[in-house]
Design an enzyme around this catalytic site. Structure first.
Site, PDB file in Angstrom:
ATOM      1  N   TYR A  22     -12.461  -6.222 -20.194  1.00 20.39           N
ATOM      2  CA  TYR A  22     -12.606  -7.623 -20.571  1.00 20.39           C
ATOM      3  C   TYR A  22     -13.608  -8.284 -19.644  1.00 20.39           C
ATOM      4  CZ  TYR A  22      -8.455  -6.968 -23.447  1.00 20.39           C
ATOM      5  OH  TYR A  22      -7.561  -6.537 -24.395  1.00 20.39           O
ATOM      6  N   HIS A 172      -4.878 -17.774 -24.026  1.00 25.40           N
ATOM      7  CA  HIS A 172      -5.216 -16.416 -23.588  1.00 25.40           C
ATOM      8  C   HIS A 172      -4.182 -15.771 -22.666  1.00 25.40           C
ATOM      9  CE1 HIS A 172      -9.074 -17.718 -25.285  1.00 25.40           C
ATOM     10  NE2 HIS A 172      -9.278 -16.432 -25.520  1.00 25.40           N
ATOM     11  N   ARG A 202     -20.346 -13.740 -29.296  1.00 26.11           N
ATOM     12  CA  ARG A 202     -19.828 -12.509 -28.716  1.00 26.11           C
ATOM     13  C   ARG A 202     -19.155 -11.705 -29.820  1.00 26.11           C
ATOM     14  NH1 ARG A 202     -14.165 -12.627 -27.565  1.00 26.11           N
ATOM     15  NH2 ARG A 202     -14.436 -11.026 -25.995  1.00 26.11           N
ATOM     16  N   ASN A 204     -15.779  -9.144 -30.539  1.00 23.31           N
ATOM     17  CA  ASN A 204     -14.520  -8.605 -30.042  1.00 23.31           C
ATOM     18  C   ASN A 204     -14.151  -7.449 -30.964  1.00 23.31           C
ATOM     19  OD1 ASN A 204     -12.308  -8.759 -28.215  1.00 23.31           O
ATOM     20  ND2 ASN A 204     -11.064  -9.367 -29.967  1.00 23.31           N
ATOM     21  N   GLU A 244     -14.707  -8.757 -34.638  1.00 25.03           N
ATOM     22  CA  GLU A 244     -14.849 -10.191 -34.882  1.00 25.03           C
ATOM     23  C   GLU A 244     -16.173 -10.654 -34.288  1.00 25.03           C
ATOM     24  OE1 GLU A 244     -11.587 -12.260 -33.151  1.00 25.03           O
ATOM     25  OE2 GLU A 244     -10.151 -11.595 -34.657  1.00 25.03           O
ATOM     26  N   TYR A 295      -2.236  -3.663 -25.490  1.00 27.38           N
ATOM     27  CA  TYR A 295      -2.428  -5.030 -25.991  1.00 27.38           C
ATOM     28  C   TYR A 295      -3.086  -5.012 -27.373  1.00 27.38           C
ATOM     29  CZ  TYR A 295      -4.266  -9.629 -26.804  1.00 27.38           C
ATOM     30  OH  TYR A 295      -4.574 -10.819 -27.415  1.00 27.38           O
ATOM     31  N   LYS A 296      -4.062  -4.125 -27.561  1.00 21.97           N
ATOM     32  CA  LYS A 296      -4.759  -4.060 -28.846  1.00 21.97           C
ATOM     33  C   LYS A 296      -3.920  -3.391 -29.931  1.00 21.97           C
ATOM     34  CE  LYS A 296      -9.570  -4.073 -27.119  1.00 21.97           C
ATOM     35  NZ  LYS A 296     -10.149  -5.221 -27.828  1.00 21.97           N
TER      36      LYS A 296
HETATM   37  C1  HEM Z   1     -13.124 -21.155 -27.383  1.00 22.94           C
HETATM   38  C2  HEM Z   1     -12.613 -20.564 -28.392  1.00 22.94           C
HETATM   39  C3  HEM Z   1     -11.659 -19.404 -28.302  1.00 22.94           C
HETATM   40  C4  HEM Z   1     -10.452 -19.323 -28.907  1.00 22.94           C
HETATM   41  C5  HEM Z   1      -9.822 -20.384 -29.790  1.00 22.94           C
HETATM   42  C6  HEM Z   1      -9.892 -18.029 -28.589  1.00 22.94           C
HETATM   43  C7  HEM Z   1      -8.675 -17.576 -29.044  1.00 22.94           C
HETATM   44  C8  HEM Z   1      -8.141 -16.331 -28.781  1.00 22.94           C
HETATM   45  C9  HEM Z   1      -6.859 -15.864 -29.257  1.00 22.94           C
HETATM   46  C10 HEM Z   1      -5.905 -16.679 -30.110  1.00 22.94           C
HETATM   47  C11 HEM Z   1      -6.675 -14.608 -28.808  1.00 22.94           C
HETATM   48  C12 HEM Z   1      -5.436 -13.733 -29.060  1.00 22.94           C
HETATM   49  C13 HEM Z   1      -4.418 -14.043 -27.994  1.00 22.94           C
HETATM   50  C14 HEM Z   1      -3.025 -13.500 -28.331  1.00 22.94           C
HETATM   51  O1  HEM Z   1      -2.801 -12.282 -28.177  1.00 22.94           O
HETATM   52  O2  HEM Z   1      -2.160 -14.307 -28.723  1.00 22.94           O
HETATM   53  C15 HEM Z   1      -7.854 -14.254 -28.046  1.00 22.94           C
HETATM   54  C16 HEM Z   1      -8.068 -13.037 -27.464  1.00 22.94           C
HETATM   55  C17 HEM Z   1      -9.131 -12.780 -26.632  1.00 22.94           C
HETATM   56  N1  HEM Z   1     -10.132 -13.666 -26.271  1.00 22.94           N
HETATM   57 FE1  HEM Z   1     -10.413 -15.531 -26.970  1.00 22.94          FE
HETATM   58  N2  HEM Z   1     -10.769 -17.351 -27.792  1.00 22.94           N
HETATM   59  C18 HEM Z   1     -11.862 -18.155 -27.585  1.00 22.94           C
HETATM   60  C19 HEM Z   1     -12.966 -17.833 -26.843  1.00 22.94           C
HETATM   61  C20 HEM Z   1     -13.097 -16.693 -26.100  1.00 22.94           C
HETATM   62  C21 HEM Z   1     -14.234 -16.382 -25.275  1.00 22.94           C
HETATM   63  C22 HEM Z   1     -15.470 -17.256 -25.123  1.00 22.94           C
HETATM   64  C23 HEM Z   1     -13.979 -15.172 -24.695  1.00 22.94           C
HETATM   65  C24 HEM Z   1     -14.809 -14.354 -23.739  1.00 22.94           C
HETATM   66  C25 HEM Z   1     -16.026 -14.645 -23.381  1.00 22.94           C
HETATM   67  C26 HEM Z   1     -12.696 -14.729 -25.178  1.00 22.94           C
HETATM   68  C27 HEM Z   1     -12.103 -13.535 -24.843  1.00 22.94           C
HETATM   69  C28 HEM Z   1     -10.965 -13.016 -25.420  1.00 22.94           C
HETATM   70  C29 HEM Z   1     -10.504 -11.652 -25.211  1.00 22.94           C
HETATM   71  C30 HEM Z   1     -11.147 -10.587 -24.318  1.00 22.94           C
HETATM   72  C31 HEM Z   1      -9.361 -11.495 -25.974  1.00 22.94           C
HETATM   73  C32 HEM Z   1      -8.534 -10.208 -26.120  1.00 22.94           C
HETATM   74  C33 HEM Z   1      -9.001  -9.528 -27.384  1.00 22.94           C
HETATM   75  C34 HEM Z   1      -8.637  -8.081 -27.579  1.00 22.94           C
HETATM   76  O3  HEM Z   1      -8.426  -7.332 -26.641  1.00 22.94           O
HETATM   77  O4  HEM Z   1      -8.648  -7.627 -28.749  1.00 22.94           O
HETATM   78  N3  HEM Z   1     -12.189 -15.678 -26.011  1.00 22.94           N
HETATM   79  N4  HEM Z   1      -8.722 -15.322 -28.037  1.00 22.94           N
END
Ligand code: HEM
Length: 316
Positions: A22, A172, A202, A204, A244, A295-296
């Protein structure tokens, strides 16, 4: 339900590195387009609208103070649809009187910009029904960002209803290791510095057993079981790489951030046809720490996928 796509259009998520961790992997978005219309447009729009009809509380949320930001998001998206896909969408604006024509879908809507009584739905809910992306509005106040509005039909195992009103860090919290080295704080600071006219994006990624786009937390019992059904016979067909494409736009008047999420899926049997992808992903998945795989949601069938990728590599 199937919504997989051609290999040529698939947004491959990995950069040079054969190790995945991450990080803040956002980069400037050029050209600055918030949306993308693909071959699955009609199919995915119909799916979205069906979900919104059946599960309105699960798929849409808004706080009253987001109305200005919602109009800004509508303005940005309708103008971009007409500009970048002129054969599919037309927008005529005459002062406050707007006519949006979705030629692709065969729908026309007149309304007065800024007057909610002239649309059947809230602006974000209206515009979200014309794009494949999920749309989230993060509002900035008190040195923080809050999820105050969103239309979400294709979540990767999370809940808009549950996350509504939460701050960036609160949203997060479930991600293991996201707080270490203040990663969440650094990303929050980065987001709050985003300027209008300079959007970021970005990618994901995850693996998923099945090809459902609507993998909401609320329906986990319906789709989560497929993880136990992955075998060496069906792995190439059943398991998909889910990517995504996420984009971040500052809305200058309301100072909110529009976060668009476009979900793409490709079955492994297609993905592995491109040898460099097969080689790199095989290394990444082999090395991936358990806490990220857990987690994934891929730990249950990771070994089956690895064996499949190795066998394919041997054939090259
Ligand atoms: C600003 C708007 C954003 C929203 C609304 C958002 C929302 C979310 C949500 C709802 C999750 C899933 C959390 C769960 O398990 O309940 C998530 C996962 C994650 N987000 Fe965000 N996020 C945003 C921006 C970002 C940004 C800018 C980054 C990194 C630069 C980021 C990095 C991550 C990562 C690394 C995960 C884990 C994903 C995975 O391993 O599959 N997010 N985010």
């Amino acid at each position: 339900m199937a919504s997989t796509e051609k290999i040529s259009a698939f947004p491959y998520p990995f950069v040079e590195n054969n190790v995945y961790r991450y990080s803040n992997n956002a980069i400037p978005l050029n050209p600055p387009i918030a949306i993308e219309v693909t071959d699955s447009y009609i199919e995915e729009l119909n799916l979205k609208r069906g979900l919104l009809k059946m599960h309105p509380k699960r798929c849409f949320h808004s706080e009253p103070h987001t109305m200005d930001a919602q109009w800004e998001a509508l303005d940005l998206i309708l103008n971009q649809l007409a500009e970048y896909y002129p054969e599919k969408f037309k927008l005529v604006t005459n002062g406050g009187h707007w006519i949006f024509n979705n030629l692709h879908k065969g729908e026309k809507q007149s309304f007065t910009f800024g007057d909610p009584t002239t649309l059947d739905r809230e602006p974000l809910d209206f515009v979200g029904r014309h794009v494949q992306e999920d749309l989230i509005l993060m509002m900035q106040r008190d040195g923080d960002l809050f999820l105050d509005a969103g239309q979400l039909c294709f979540p990767a195992n999370w809940s808009l209803y549950f996350d509504a009103g939460m701050s960036f860090k609160e949203i997060h919290t479930p991600i293991p290791g996201f707080q270490s080295a203040s990663l969440d704080e650094r990303i929050l600071q980065f987001l709050m510095r985003i300027e209008a006219g300079s959007p970021w994006w970005r990618k994901n990624w995850s693996l998923m057993a099945g090809n459902r786009l609507d993998t909401s937390l609320e329906t986990f019992a319906e789709w989560g079981q497929a993880r136990k059904k992955v075998t060496k016979e069906n792995v190439g067909e059943l398991v998909h790489l889910r990517v995504e494409v996420q984009k971040l736009f500052r809305l200058p008047k309301s100072n909110g951030i529009l976060f668009t999420i476009h979900t793409h899926m490709l079955p492994l049997e297609q993905f592995i046809k491109h040898t460099p992808w097969l080689e790199q992903f095989s290394s990444i998945l082999q090395e991936l720490p358990d806490f990220i795989a857990d987690y994934k949601g891929i730990s249950l069938y990771r070994e089956v996928v690895l064996e499949y990728l190795e066998k394919e590599l041997e054939k090259r």
